[in-house]
Design an enzyme around this catalytic site. Structure first.
Site, PDB file in Angstrom:
ATOM      1  N   ASN A 170       0.841  -1.161  -0.112  1.00  7.33           N
ATOM      2  CA  ASN A 170      -0.047  -0.266   0.048  1.00  7.33           C
ATOM      3  C   ASN A 170       1.017   1.251   0.100  1.00  7.33           C
ATOM      4  OD1 ASN A 170      -1.706   1.958   0.353  1.00  7.33           O
ATOM      5  ND2 ASN A 170      -2.385   1.303   2.459  1.00  7.33           N
ATOM      6  N   SER A 196       3.714  -2.077  10.168  1.00  6.64           N
ATOM      7  CA  SER A 196       4.861  -2.315  10.509  1.00  6.64           C
ATOM      8  C   SER A 196       5.840  -3.673   9.996  1.00  6.64           C
ATOM      9  CB  SER A 196       5.632  -1.995  11.855  1.00  6.64           C
ATOM     10  OG  SER A 196       5.296  -0.631  12.044  1.00  6.64           O
ATOM     11  N   GLU A 249      -6.624   4.759   7.889  1.00  2.00           N
ATOM     12  CA  GLU A 249      -6.344   6.256   7.728  1.00  2.00           C
ATOM     13  C   GLU A 249      -7.670   6.741   7.166  1.00  2.00           C
ATOM     14  OE1 GLU A 249      -2.790   5.381   5.606  1.00  2.00           O
ATOM     15  OE2 GLU A 249      -1.711   4.661   7.479  1.00  2.00           O
ATOM     16  N   HIS A 276      -9.437   1.238   4.999  1.00  2.00           N
ATOM     17  CA  HIS A 276      -8.046   1.491   5.589  1.00  2.00           C
ATOM     18  C   HIS A 276      -8.305   2.446   6.796  1.00  2.00           C
ATOM     19  CE1 HIS A 276      -4.001   2.476   6.545  1.00  2.00           C
ATOM     20  NE2 HIS A 276      -3.553   1.311   5.773  1.00  2.00           N
ATOM     21  N   GLY A 305       3.112   2.345  10.818  1.00  2.00           N
ATOM     22  CA  GLY A 305       4.003   3.247  10.387  1.00  2.00           C
ATOM     23  C   GLY A 305       4.792   3.532  11.951  1.00  2.00           C
ATOM     24  N   LYS A 359       0.137   4.360  -0.326  1.00  2.00           N
ATOM     25  CA  LYS A 359      -0.481   5.415   0.533  1.00  2.00           C
ATOM     26  C   LYS A 359      -0.062   6.744  -0.356  1.00  2.00           C
ATOM     27  CE  LYS A 359      -0.110   3.010   4.859  1.00  2.00           C
ATOM     28  NZ  LYS A 359       0.141   3.132   6.225  1.00  2.00           N
ATOM     29  N   GLU A 397      -5.202  -4.898  10.653  1.00  2.00           N
ATOM     30  CA  GLU A 397      -4.142  -3.828  10.933  1.00  2.00           C
ATOM     31  C   GLU A 397      -4.303  -3.169  12.249  1.00  2.00           C
ATOM     32  OE1 GLU A 397      -2.012  -2.666   6.783  1.00  2.00           O
ATOM     33  OE2 GLU A 397      -3.730  -1.422   7.079  1.00  2.00           O
TER      34      GLU A 397
HETATM   35  P1  13P Z   1       3.375   0.445   7.406  1.00  2.00           P
HETATM   36  O1  13P Z   1       3.848  -1.111   6.883  1.00  2.00           O
HETATM   37  O2  13P Z   1       4.250   1.504   6.879  1.00  2.00           O
HETATM   38  O3  13P Z   1       3.221   0.274   8.906  1.00  2.00           O
HETATM   39  O4  13P Z   1       1.709   0.531   6.874  1.00  2.00           O
HETATM   40  C1  13P Z   1       0.827  -0.338   7.121  1.00  2.00           C
HETATM   41  C2  13P Z   1      -0.217  -0.220   6.325  1.00  2.00           C
HETATM   42  O5  13P Z   1      -0.970   0.629   6.835  1.00  2.00           O
HETATM   43  C3  13P Z   1      -0.686  -0.721   5.102  1.00  2.00           C
HETATM   44  O6  13P Z   1      -1.792  -0.584   4.876  1.00  2.00           O
END
Ligand code: 13P
Length: 252
Positions: A9, A213, A98, A96, A174, A11, A168
C-alpha cells in the site's frame, strides 16, 4: 489451500515517474513471486494507476486505495468503479484505518463499497483493526468483530470468499511497533472465527493478511502462523529492493 498474498500500500507516495520506475524495476520480483505461487501487488495512488499498469509485469496485481460506491454523479473528488475498470484495475483497498480516521469512513459505508465491487467482479481488500486505546482495554476482539460483521453484512458465502481481509492494528501502522506474531495470529484467528459464524466453511477460503510495520526482517514470522495468509505493507513496499526482500522472506 489459501494462496499467499503480498500487497504493498503506497499510500500518498510517488509521482507517476517514480511509480513507473518501480514498475519497471520490480518485474523480476513478480517473476519470483509467481514462481513461488504467491500473489503480489501494489496499491498506487489514482494518478499512478495507469503508468503502473502500462509498465509493470502483467502478473503484478494493481489495486486502488479506495473507491466510491456510486457509478457516477455529483461526488467531487471521487473515483468510481467503472472508472477503475476502464483503466484495467480490478482490486481496491476498502476501509483502511487512515480513511476511517481522516475521511470518516464507517464499516457501513465500506459494506456498500464491498457490495459494489463484488457486483463488478472486483476484489475488495477490507481493512479492520483497533486503536491503541481499544487494544489496551482488552477490547480488540469485540471491536474487530463489529467491523467484520458490518463490512460483510448481506453477503452470501460465495461473495464472502472473494473478499480479502487485512487486519491492521492502528498502533502498529507506521510506528515500527509491529504486533508479535502471536498477537497478530490471535486476532486474525478471531476474525476467521467470526467469518465462520457468518459463512460457515467458506471462511476457510477467505484470505486474511496482517499489516502494521511489516518489514523484510519480520515478515517470515507472520507466515509461520496458520491463519495469516500474507501481508499488507506500507513503508517497506515503496522501494523495489525492499519489496524484493519482503517476498523473498515471505516464501522462506
Ligand atoms: P506500515 O507497513 O508502513 O506500517 O503501513 C501499514 C499499512 O497501513 C498498510 O496498509
Amino acid at each position: 489451500m489459501r494462496k499467499k498474498l503480498l500487497l504493498g500500500n503506497w499510500k500518498m507516495n510517488k509521482t507517476p515517474e517514480e511509480a513507473k520506475a518501480f514498475a519497471l524495476a520490480s518485474k523480476d520480483v513478480v517473476d519470483f513471486a509467481l514462481a513461488h505461487n504467491v500473489d503480489i501487488g501494489v496499491a498506487p495512488t489514482f494518478v499512478c494507476l495507469a503508468t503502473v499498469l502500462e509498465n509493470r509485469h502483467p502478473g503484478l496485481i494493481v489495486s486502488a486505495q479506495n473507491v466510491n460506491e456510486h457509478d457516477h454523479g455529483a461526488y467531487t473528488g471521487e473515483i468510481s468503479i467503472p472508472m477503475l475498470k476502464a483503466v484495467g484495475v480490478d482490486w481496491a483497498i476498502i476501509g483502511h484505518s487512515e480513511r476511517r480516521e481522516y475521511n470518516g469512513e464507517t464499516s457501513e459505508k465500506c459494506n456498500e463499497k464491498i457490495k459494489a465491487l463484488l457486483a463488478a467482479n472486483m476484489t475488495p481488500v477490507y481493512c479492520c483493526g483497533e486503536s491503541l486505546e481499544t487494544y489496551e482495554k482488552g477490547e480488540t476482539n469485540a471491536f474487530v468483530k463489529k467491523q467484520i460483521e458490518a463490512g460483510f453484512a448481506g453477503l452470501n458465502a460465495e461473495e464472502a470468499k472473494k473478499v480479502v481481509v487485512a487486519y491492521e492494528p492502528i498502533w502498529a501502522i507506521g510506528t515500527g511497533k509491529s504486533a508479535t506474531k502471536e498477537t497478530a495470529e490471535a486476532t486474525v484467528g478471531f476474525v476467521r472465527a467470526t467469518l465462520r459464524e457468518m459463512f460457515g466453511e467458506a471462511a476457510e477460503e477467505i484470505r486474511i493478511l496482517y499489516g502494521g510495520s511489516v518489514k523484510p526482517n519480520n515478515i517470515a514470522e507472520y507466515m509461520e502462523e496458520p491463519d495469516i495468509d500474507g501481508a499488507l505493507v506500507g513503508g517497506a513496499s515503496l522501494e523495489p529492493d525492499s519489496f524484493r526482500a519482503l517476498i523473498e522472506n515471505l516464501v522462506k
